[in-house]
Design a protein around this motif. Structure first.
Motif, PDB file in Angstrom:
ATOM      1  N   GLY A 145     -42.126  13.585  16.225  1.00 18.39           N
ATOM      2  CA  GLY A 145     -42.811  12.753  17.600  1.00 18.39           C
ATOM      3  C   GLY A 145     -42.203  11.818  18.834  1.00 18.39           C
ATOM      4  N   PRO A 146     -43.460  11.120  19.233  1.00 20.54           N
ATOM      5  CA  PRO A 146     -42.268  10.371  20.595  1.00 20.54           C
ATOM      6  C   PRO A 146     -40.983   9.745  20.300  1.00 20.54           C
ATOM      7  N   GLU A 148     -39.276   9.533  17.276  1.00 20.96           N
ATOM      8  CA  GLU A 148     -38.028   9.861  17.100  1.00 20.96           C
ATOM      9  C   GLU A 148     -36.968  11.045  17.805  1.00 20.96           C
ATOM     10  N   LYS A 149     -38.708  11.613  18.619  1.00 19.34           N
ATOM     11  CA  LYS A 149     -36.967  12.352  20.417  1.00 19.34           C
ATOM     12  C   LYS A 149     -36.608  10.990  21.040  1.00 19.34           C
ATOM     13  N   GLN A 150     -37.448  10.191  21.354  1.00 19.33           N
ATOM     14  CA  GLN A 150     -36.707   9.009  22.502  1.00 19.33           C
ATOM     15  C   GLN A 150     -35.625   8.871  21.736  1.00 19.33           C
ATOM     16  N   THR A 151     -35.555   8.801  19.975  1.00 20.30           N
ATOM     17  CA  THR A 151     -34.437   8.026  19.654  1.00 20.30           C
ATOM     18  C   THR A 151     -33.206   9.144  19.514  1.00 20.30           C
ATOM     19  N   LEU A 152     -34.089   9.987  19.529  1.00 22.51           N
ATOM     20  CA  LEU A 152     -32.959  11.375  19.920  1.00 22.51           C
ATOM     21  C   LEU A 152     -32.101  11.597  20.800  1.00 22.51           C
ATOM     22  N   ALA A 153     -32.951  11.954  22.318  1.00 21.18           N
ATOM     23  CA  ALA A 153     -31.728  11.422  23.634  1.00 21.18           C
ATOM     24  C   ALA A 153     -30.929  10.059  23.599  1.00 21.18           C
ATOM     25  N   HIS A 154     -31.722   9.359  22.500  1.00 23.86           N
ATOM     26  CA  HIS A 154     -30.954   8.041  22.960  1.00 23.86           C
ATOM     27  C   HIS A 154     -29.404   8.333  22.415  1.00 23.86           C
ATOM     28  N   GLU A 155     -29.658   9.239  21.075  1.00 21.58           N
ATOM     29  CA  GLU A 155     -28.712   9.743  20.424  1.00 21.58           C
ATOM     30  C   GLU A 155     -27.689  10.740  21.574  1.00 21.58           C
ATOM     31  N   LEU A 156     -28.524  11.585  21.953  1.00 19.85           N
ATOM     32  CA  LEU A 156     -27.536  13.041  22.818  1.00 19.85           C
ATOM     33  C   LEU A 156     -26.746  11.905  23.979  1.00 19.85           C
ATOM     34  N   VAL A 157     -27.145  10.834  24.808  1.00 22.32           N
ATOM     35  CA  VAL A 157     -26.651   9.865  25.550  1.00 22.32           C
ATOM     36  C   VAL A 157     -25.309  10.046  25.313  1.00 22.32           C
ATOM     37  N   HIS A 158     -24.603   9.359  23.372  1.00 23.36           N
ATOM     38  CA  HIS A 158     -24.241   8.554  23.080  1.00 23.36           C
ATOM     39  C   HIS A 158     -23.033   9.849  23.509  1.00 23.36           C
ATOM     40  N   ALA A 159     -23.636  10.915  22.992  1.00 21.59           N
ATOM     41  CA  ALA A 159     -23.041  12.669  22.626  1.00 21.59           C
ATOM     42  C   ALA A 159     -21.849  12.415  24.114  1.00 21.59           C
ATOM     43  N   LEU A 160     -23.177  12.604  24.697  1.00 28.64           N
ATOM     44  CA  LEU A 160     -22.185  12.929  26.265  1.00 28.64           C
ATOM     45  C   LEU A 160     -21.575  11.925  27.128  1.00 28.64           C
ATOM     46  N   GLN A 161     -22.117  10.561  26.245  1.00 32.62           N
ATOM     47  CA  GLN A 161     -20.897   9.247  26.245  1.00 32.62           C
ATOM     48  C   GLN A 161     -18.872  10.100  26.273  1.00 32.62           C
ATOM     49  N   ASP A 162     -19.707  10.424  24.541  1.00 30.15           N
ATOM     50  CA  ASP A 162     -17.887  10.577  23.971  1.00 30.15           C
ATOM     51  C   ASP A 162     -17.064  12.221  24.397  1.00 30.15           C
ATOM     52  N   TYR A 163     -18.370  12.872  25.458  1.00 31.37           N
ATOM     53  CA  TYR A 163     -17.872  14.216  25.484  1.00 31.37           C
ATOM     54  C   TYR A 163     -16.844  13.039  26.509  1.00 31.37           C
ATOM     55  N   HIS A 164     -17.437  12.729  27.548  1.00 35.48           N
ATOM     56  CA  HIS A 164     -16.405  12.705  29.053  1.00 35.48           C
ATOM     57  C   HIS A 164     -15.591  11.549  28.567  1.00 35.48           C
ATOM     58  N   PHE A 165     -16.081  10.108  27.748  1.00 34.12           N
ATOM     59  CA  PHE A 165     -15.061   9.062  28.500  1.00 34.12           C
ATOM     60  C   PHE A 165     -14.848   8.910  26.733  1.00 34.12           C
ATOM     61  N   ASN A 166     -14.455   9.201  25.853  1.00 34.24           N
ATOM     62  CA  ASN A 166     -13.712   8.972  24.538  1.00 34.24           C
ATOM     63  C   ASN A 166     -14.273   7.932  23.395  1.00 34.24           C
ATOM     64  N   LEU A 167     -15.299   7.651  22.981  1.00 29.91           N
ATOM     65  CA  LEU A 167     -15.648   6.627  22.384  1.00 29.91           C
ATOM     66  C   LEU A 167     -14.621   6.066  21.399  1.00 29.91           C
ATOM     67  N   ASP A 201     -39.995   8.404  30.128  1.00 32.76           N
ATOM     68  CA  ASP A 201     -40.832   8.382  31.115  1.00 32.76           C
ATOM     69  C   ASP A 201     -41.243   9.821  31.991  1.00 32.76           C
ATOM     70  N   ARG A 202     -39.932  10.769  31.791  1.00 28.11           N
ATOM     71  CA  ARG A 202     -40.664  12.499  32.450  1.00 28.11           C
ATOM     72  C   ARG A 202     -40.362  13.180  31.251  1.00 28.11           C
ATOM     73  N   PHE A 203     -40.667  13.159  30.196  1.00 27.14           N
ATOM     74  CA  PHE A 203     -40.566  14.277  29.121  1.00 27.14           C
ATOM     75  C   PHE A 203     -41.387  13.669  28.108  1.00 27.14           C
ATOM     76  N   LEU A 204     -41.811  12.982  28.341  1.00 26.51           N
ATOM     77  CA  LEU A 204     -42.592  12.241  27.151  1.00 26.51           C
ATOM     78  C   LEU A 204     -44.387  11.396  27.667  1.00 26.51           C
ATOM     79  N   SER A 205     -45.309  11.902  27.225  1.00 26.87           N
ATOM     80  CA  SER A 205     -46.242  12.299  27.657  1.00 26.87           C
ATOM     81  C   SER A 205     -46.675  10.336  27.100  1.00 26.87           C
TER      82      SER A 205
END
Length: 366
Positions: A145-146, A148-167, A201-205
């Motif tokens: 659902g929307p 859960e998808k937004q939650t997934l997007a939230h956690e994907l941002v954390h993955a990006l942060q970790d990769y570039h900034f070492n959480l 806003d961009r991908f979830l209707s």
């Protein structure tokens, strides 16, 4: 979650959609449902979309699993390290002294109860893996659902942060300072909330309530003390508003700059204009009081308390608006907690911007 939560919760701290950043330890892999390992094409596409919006490259490897609501408490317990347990114990001592917790309450139990009811997802920098709470039988991205998808997007941002900034390194740099720890959580979670919202806003209707999106939780559990709830929600509300403002003025590069050189005080979150004004808190110190207190006493924790924690403490006994007004005069502090067996004591030295604010605090404290 909280934050610190230990970052556990950190990020038990890390704690909310929960960011778990803890020291490496030998522990078994938490049980979870469905997929792990290389990302399937649909999730790889979503990671790429989030990375594009965040204007940062995606990590080459990432594991994603879906976990049922009933599995969350055991998952979080397994992710906690000895360092996390120690952080919870020290914070429990301080928070009992302040009145956030009763004598029979401890922060770790409160936090675990909170995560069992309110957390929608979590990311572990130690494992480079994220989990999304999902009680359905299907784990295909198209069946989520929307929310859960937004939650997934939230956690994907954390993955990006970790990769570039070492959480994990960020966590280690602030774990011993209450104010810096909470501020770092505001940056990390504020970034994730901001770009998860951009993704929605961009991908979830289907529209999602902004109040829910900013917090990243369901409803607050009645078993969480009110002041602890305020602390846990702070990065997802005030922190998110702060980072959204930074993003609007400076774009993703401005957020990157904060992750590279973290502000150390929640005063920046509560007064965003101070970041551009070059404001710096006063340096405040306390002498070592162990010998003066008496034999057997030793320092257990200490550091900077900060404007948010000061306000949250005052709000235990006075109206929120008054507490915020009094705490706004905060200009710097230092605290130390000492223990001797089951006994504990904390000493605070707080500097205010002027005598008027100091007098206001004295009156509020009384």
């Amino acid at each position: 979650m909280p934050n610190r939560l230990p970052k556990t919760t950190r990020w038990l701290a890390v704690f909310l959609v929960v960011l778990l950043a803890a020291a490496c330890s030998n522990r078994s892999q938490p049980e979870a449902t469905a997929r792990a390992g290389p990302l399937p094409p649909d999730l790889q596409q979503m990671l790429g979309d989030v990375a594009t919006l965040r204007e940062i490259s995606p990590p080459p490897t990432l594991k994603v699993q879906f976990v049922s609501r009933s599995q969350v408490p055991s998952l979080v317990k397994r992710l906690l390290t000895d360092d996390d347990h120690g952080w919870f114990a020290r914070t429990t001592t301080l928070y009992r002294l302040l009145g956030h917790l009763g004598k029979d309450q401890d922060y770790e139990s409160v936090y675990l109860n909170f995560t069992g009811t309110d957390v929608l997802g979590l990311y572990s920098p130690v494992d480079h893996q994220l989990w999304v709470v999902h009680d359905g039988t299907s784990t295909d991205l198209g069946d989520l659902g929307p929310q859960e998808k937004q939650t997934l997007a939230h956690e994907l941002v954390h993955a990006l942060q970790d990769y570039h900034f070492n959480l994990d390194a960020i966590d280690r740099s602030v774990v011993d300072d209450l104010d810096a720890d909470l501020t770092s959580t505001c940056v990390i979670e504020g970034d994730a909330v901001t770009y998860a919202s951009v993704y929605a806003d961009r991908f979830l209707s289907a529209p999602i309530a902004r109040r829910f999106v900013l917090v990243g939780f369901t409803t607050a559990t009645a078993n969480t003390p009110t002041s602890i709830s305020r602390e846990l929600y702070f990065p997802y509300q005030d922190g998110a508003a702060w980072i959204q403002g930074v993003n609007e003025k400076r774009g993703s590069a401005g957020v990157d700059a904060l992750l590279t050189q973290l502000p150390k005080n929640t005063a920046y979150v509560l007064h965003p204009e101070r970041l551009d004004a070059g404001w710096q808190p006063a340096t405040v110190a306390l002498p070592d009081l162990a010998a003066a207190i008496g034999g057997g006493w030793k320092r257990d924790s200490g550091g900077t308390f900060g404007e948010f924690e000061l306000r949250n403490y005052l709000q235990l006994h006075i109206a929120g608006g008054t507490a915020a007004s009094v705490a706004a005069g905060w200009d710097g502090d230092h605290y130390d907690v000492y223990v001797d067996g089951s006994q504990s004591v904390a000493a605070f030295r707080i500097q205010f911007s002027d005598a008027g604010h100091a007098d206001d605090f004295v009156a509020a404290q009384r």
